[in-house]
Design a protein around this motif. Structure first.
Motif, PDB file in Angstrom:
ATOM      1  N   GLN A 169       9.725   3.690 -85.111  1.00 58.95           N
ATOM      2  CA  GLN A 169       8.366   4.174 -85.376  1.00 58.95           C
ATOM      3  C   GLN A 169       8.369   5.190 -86.515  1.00 58.95           C
ATOM      4  OE1 GLN A 169       6.978   5.675 -81.611  1.00 58.95           O
ATOM      5  NE2 GLN A 169       6.587   3.624 -80.808  1.00 58.95           N
ATOM      6  N   GLU A 170       9.387   6.028 -86.542  1.00 57.22           N
ATOM      7  CA  GLU A 170       9.517   7.044 -87.588  1.00 57.22           C
ATOM      8  C   GLU A 170       9.655   6.411 -88.970  1.00 57.22           C
ATOM      9  OE1 GLU A 170      12.447  10.829 -88.591  1.00 57.22           O
ATOM     10  OE2 GLU A 170      12.780   9.663 -86.776  1.00 57.22           O
ATOM     11  N   LYS A 171      10.220   5.205 -89.024  1.00 54.40           N
ATOM     12  CA  LYS A 171      10.344   4.507 -90.314  1.00 54.40           C
ATOM     13  C   LYS A 171       8.977   4.106 -90.852  1.00 54.40           C
ATOM     14  CE  LYS A 171      14.994   2.912 -89.413  1.00 54.40           C
ATOM     15  NZ  LYS A 171      15.854   1.837 -88.967  1.00 54.40           N
ATOM     16  N   ILE A 172       8.022   3.895 -89.968  1.00 57.18           N
ATOM     17  CA  ILE A 172       6.647   3.592 -90.371  1.00 57.18           C
ATOM     18  C   ILE A 172       5.963   4.853 -90.884  1.00 57.18           C
ATOM     19  CG2 ILE A 172       4.353   2.879 -89.524  1.00 57.18           C
ATOM     20  CD1 ILE A 172       6.285   0.532 -89.743  1.00 57.18           C
TER      21      ILE A 172
ATOM     22  N   ARG B   8      10.248  11.813 -82.650  1.00 55.48           N
ATOM     23  CA  ARG B   8      10.324  12.496 -81.366  1.00 55.48           C
ATOM     24  C   ARG B   8      11.528  11.966 -80.608  1.00 55.48           C
ATOM     25  NH1 ARG B   8       7.054   8.334 -81.197  1.00 55.48           N
ATOM     26  NH2 ARG B   8       6.487   7.329 -79.243  1.00 55.48           N
ATOM     27  N   ALA B   9      11.902  12.667 -79.556  1.00 59.68           N
ATOM     28  CA  ALA B   9      13.100  12.293 -78.800  1.00 59.68           C
ATOM     29  C   ALA B   9      12.748  12.065 -77.338  1.00 59.68           C
ATOM     30  CB  ALA B   9      14.153  13.385 -78.909  1.00 59.68           C
ATOM     31  N   GLN B  10      13.453  11.136 -76.722  1.00 57.01           N
ATOM     32  CA  GLN B  10      13.319  10.880 -75.295  1.00 57.01           C
ATOM     33  C   GLN B  10      14.563  11.396 -74.589  1.00 57.01           C
ATOM     34  OE1 GLN B  10      13.830   6.850 -73.750  1.00 57.01           O
ATOM     35  NE2 GLN B  10      12.022   7.129 -72.469  1.00 57.01           N
ATOM     36  N   ILE B  11      14.355  12.043 -73.441  1.00 57.00           N
ATOM     37  CA  ILE B  11      15.452  12.495 -72.596  1.00 57.00           C
ATOM     38  C   ILE B  11      15.242  11.812 -71.240  1.00 57.00           C
ATOM     39  CG2 ILE B  11      16.659  14.470 -71.600  1.00 57.00           C
ATOM     40  CD1 ILE B  11      14.292  15.300 -74.311  1.00 57.00           C
ATOM     41  N   ARG B  12      16.065  10.819 -70.928  1.00 56.94           N
ATOM     42  CA  ARG B  12      15.857   9.994 -69.743  1.00 56.94           C
ATOM     43  C   ARG B  12      16.501  10.613 -68.499  1.00 56.94           C
ATOM     44  NH1 ARG B  12      16.416   6.818 -74.109  1.00 56.94           N
ATOM     45  NH2 ARG B  12      18.668   6.642 -74.000  1.00 56.94           N
ATOM     46  N   TYR B  13      15.777  10.519 -67.387  1.00 50.77           N
ATOM     47  CA  TYR B  13      16.271  10.984 -66.094  1.00 50.77           C
ATOM     48  C   TYR B  13      16.302   9.834 -65.078  1.00 50.77           C
ATOM     49  CZ  TYR B  13      16.094  15.860 -67.500  1.00 50.77           C
ATOM     50  OH  TYR B  13      16.320  17.057 -68.133  1.00 50.77           O
ATOM     51  N   ILE B  14      15.168   9.146 -64.920  1.00 50.07           N
ATOM     52  CA  ILE B  14      15.075   8.045 -63.955  1.00 50.07           C
ATOM     53  C   ILE B  14      14.592   6.811 -64.708  1.00 50.07           C
ATOM     54  CG2 ILE B  14      13.987   7.202 -61.841  1.00 50.07           C
ATOM     55  CD1 ILE B  14      13.668  10.153 -60.990  1.00 50.07           C
ATOM     56  N   GLY B  15      15.422   5.802 -64.800  1.00 56.16           N
ATOM     57  CA  GLY B  15      15.063   4.576 -65.511  1.00 56.16           C
ATOM     58  C   GLY B  15      14.978   4.771 -67.015  1.00 56.16           C
ATOM     59  N   GLY B  16      14.626   3.687 -67.707  1.00 51.75           N
ATOM     60  CA  GLY B  16      14.603   3.695 -69.168  1.00 51.75           C
ATOM     61  C   GLY B  16      13.285   4.090 -69.785  1.00 51.75           C
TER      62      GLY B  16
ATOM     63  N   SER C 150      11.008  10.525 -67.635  1.00 52.89           N
ATOM     64  CA  SER C 150      11.781  11.084 -68.735  1.00 52.89           C
ATOM     65  C   SER C 150      11.013  12.270 -69.293  1.00 52.89           C
ATOM     66  CB  SER C 150      12.007  10.036 -69.835  1.00 52.89           C
ATOM     67  OG  SER C 150      10.781   9.589 -70.356  1.00 52.89           O
ATOM     68  N   THR C 151      11.666  12.993 -70.185  1.00 54.09           N
ATOM     69  CA  THR C 151      10.947  14.015 -70.927  1.00 54.09           C
ATOM     70  C   THR C 151      10.908  13.587 -72.381  1.00 54.09           C
ATOM     71  OG1 THR C 151      12.957  15.345 -71.140  1.00 54.09           O
ATOM     72  CG2 THR C 151      11.459  15.936 -69.361  1.00 54.09           C
ATOM     73  N   MET C 152       9.892  14.047 -73.083  1.00 49.63           N
ATOM     74  CA  MET C 152       9.697  13.725 -74.497  1.00 49.63           C
ATOM     75  C   MET C 152       9.602  15.034 -75.249  1.00 49.63           C
ATOM     76  SD  MET C 152       9.365  11.038 -76.541  1.00 49.63           S
ATOM     77  CE  MET C 152       9.047   9.775 -75.342  1.00 49.63           C
ATOM     78  N   LEU C 153      10.396  15.145 -76.306  1.00 56.24           N
ATOM     79  CA  LEU C 153      10.406  16.325 -77.166  1.00 56.24           C
ATOM     80  C   LEU C 153       9.671  15.978 -78.454  1.00 56.24           C
ATOM     81  CD1 LEU C 153      11.525  19.195 -77.705  1.00 56.24           C
ATOM     82  CD2 LEU C 153      13.536  18.094 -78.675  1.00 56.24           C
ATOM     83  N   LEU C 154       8.580  16.704 -78.726  1.00 56.58           N
ATOM     84  CA  LEU C 154       7.773  16.459 -79.921  1.00 56.58           C
ATOM     85  C   LEU C 154       7.815  17.679 -80.823  1.00 56.58           C
ATOM     86  CD1 LEU C 154       6.121  14.834 -77.504  1.00 56.58           C
ATOM     87  CD2 LEU C 154       4.547  14.481 -79.364  1.00 56.58           C
ATOM     88  N   PRO C 155       8.394  17.561 -82.007  1.00 55.45           N
ATOM     89  CA  PRO C 155       8.352  18.666 -82.963  1.00 55.45           C
ATOM     90  C   PRO C 155       6.903  18.928 -83.400  1.00 55.45           C
ATOM     91  CG  PRO C 155      10.049  17.072 -83.566  1.00 55.45           C
ATOM     92  CD  PRO C 155       9.218  16.451 -82.483  1.00 55.45           C
ATOM     93  N   PRO C 156       6.624  20.105 -83.945  1.00 53.39           N
ATOM     94  CA  PRO C 156       5.261  20.407 -84.410  1.00 53.39           C
ATOM     95  C   PRO C 156       4.764  19.324 -85.375  1.00 53.39           C
ATOM     96  CG  PRO C 156       6.627  22.365 -84.534  1.00 53.39           C
ATOM     97  CD  PRO C 156       7.535  21.220 -84.197  1.00 53.39           C
ATOM     98  N   GLY C 157       3.528  18.877 -85.172  1.00 50.21           N
ATOM     99  CA  GLY C 157       2.925  17.872 -86.035  1.00 50.21           C
ATOM    100  C   GLY C 157       3.296  16.440 -85.694  1.00 50.21           C
ATOM    101  N   SER C 158       4.263  16.244 -84.803  1.00 52.47           N
ATOM    102  CA  SER C 158       4.678  14.884 -84.437  1.00 52.47           C
ATOM    103  C   SER C 158       3.697  14.290 -83.435  1.00 52.47           C
ATOM    104  CB  SER C 158       6.064  14.894 -83.814  1.00 52.47           C
ATOM    105  OG  SER C 158       7.032  15.180 -84.782  1.00 52.47           O
ATOM    106  N   GLU C 159       3.716  12.970 -83.385  1.00 50.88           N
ATOM    107  CA  GLU C 159       2.857  12.326 -82.399  1.00 50.88           C
ATOM    108  C   GLU C 159       3.507  11.080 -81.832  1.00 50.88           C
ATOM    109  OE1 GLU C 159      -0.508   9.604 -84.308  1.00 50.88           O
ATOM    110  OE2 GLU C 159      -0.540  11.604 -85.186  1.00 50.88           O
TER     111      GLU C 159
ATOM    112  N   ALA D 184       0.575  -0.998 -88.619  1.00 53.85           N
ATOM    113  CA  ALA D 184       1.946  -1.216 -89.076  1.00 53.85           C
ATOM    114  C   ALA D 184       2.911  -1.267 -87.890  1.00 53.85           C
ATOM    115  CB  ALA D 184       2.356  -0.118 -90.064  1.00 53.85           C
ATOM    116  N   LEU D 185       2.667  -0.464 -86.864  1.00 62.15           N
ATOM    117  CA  LEU D 185       3.549  -0.482 -85.695  1.00 62.15           C
ATOM    118  C   LEU D 185       3.430  -1.793 -84.922  1.00 62.15           C
ATOM    119  CD1 LEU D 185       3.287   3.174 -84.385  1.00 62.15           C
ATOM    120  CD2 LEU D 185       5.321   2.037 -85.269  1.00 62.15           C
TER     121      LEU D 185
END
Length: 175
Positions: A31-34, A40-48, A68-77, A157-158
């Motif tokens: 998605q970032e290539k688009i 953003r990053a995913q941190i998985r705990y239970i399942g994918g 899971s948890t999702m880490l979003l830097p400022p301005g990311s979506e 595009a996605l």
């Protein structure tokens, strides 16, 4: 039916510790290539989760949901996307997030702060954006063990990339 386990076996099978999690910046890098705003990053705990990383051996296996948890830097979506088969929950652990919901041609932007939560039923477009000055961290829960990969708005595009990736998988004989 529960199986008899020692404390150590139970902990190994059913406990996921932060120190053992991988912050996965690669799982959504397509998605970032688009657009770099999708970083953003995913941190998985239970399942994918909704990313399709169902081969992660470092997660707790579940029969009915992912977490899971999702880490979003400022301005990311997290771009507007649709899960046809599952409900999805976004719970803000830290930061300021705008939830974006589109239903029947109407678009809503709903501000969320720390410990706010939003639930999206199947078939509703949803996305999130970090409008704060610091990283935002949110909990993401999907209501199936292996949710179908999401789709994106028609003509985006996605969505074109999703279709291209799906055709490549099918050509390679993968599911």
């Amino acid at each position: 039916m529960a199986e008899k386990l020692t404390r150590e076996e139970f902990e190994k099978k059913y406990v996921a510790r932060l120190k053992d999690r991988k912050i996965d910046w690669d799982v959504l890098s397509f998605q970032e290539k688009i657009d770099p705003k999708y970083r953003r990053a995913q941190i998985r705990y239970i399942g994918g989760g909704g990313t399709g990383q169902h081969n992660d051996q470092n997660v707790i296996k579940s029969d009915h949901f992912t977490l899971s948890t999702m880490l979003l830097p400022p301005g990311s979506e997290g771009p507007l996307h649709l899960h046809h088969d599952v409900e999805e929950v976004f719970f803000v652990i830290k930061g300021i997030i705008t939830a974006i919901v589109e239903n029947e041609g109407e678009r809503f932007e709903i501000p969320l702060e720390t410990r706010d939560c939003i639930w999206s039923p199947p078939g509703i477009y949803r996305g999130v954006r970090n409008d704060g000055d610091e990283d935002a961290l949110m909990l993401v829960m999907l209501g199936a063990q292996k949710p179908q990969l999401p789709t994106y708005p028609e003509g985006s595009a996605l969505e074109e990339l999703r279709i291209e990736r799906q055709k490549a998988k099918e050509a390679a004989g993968q599911k």
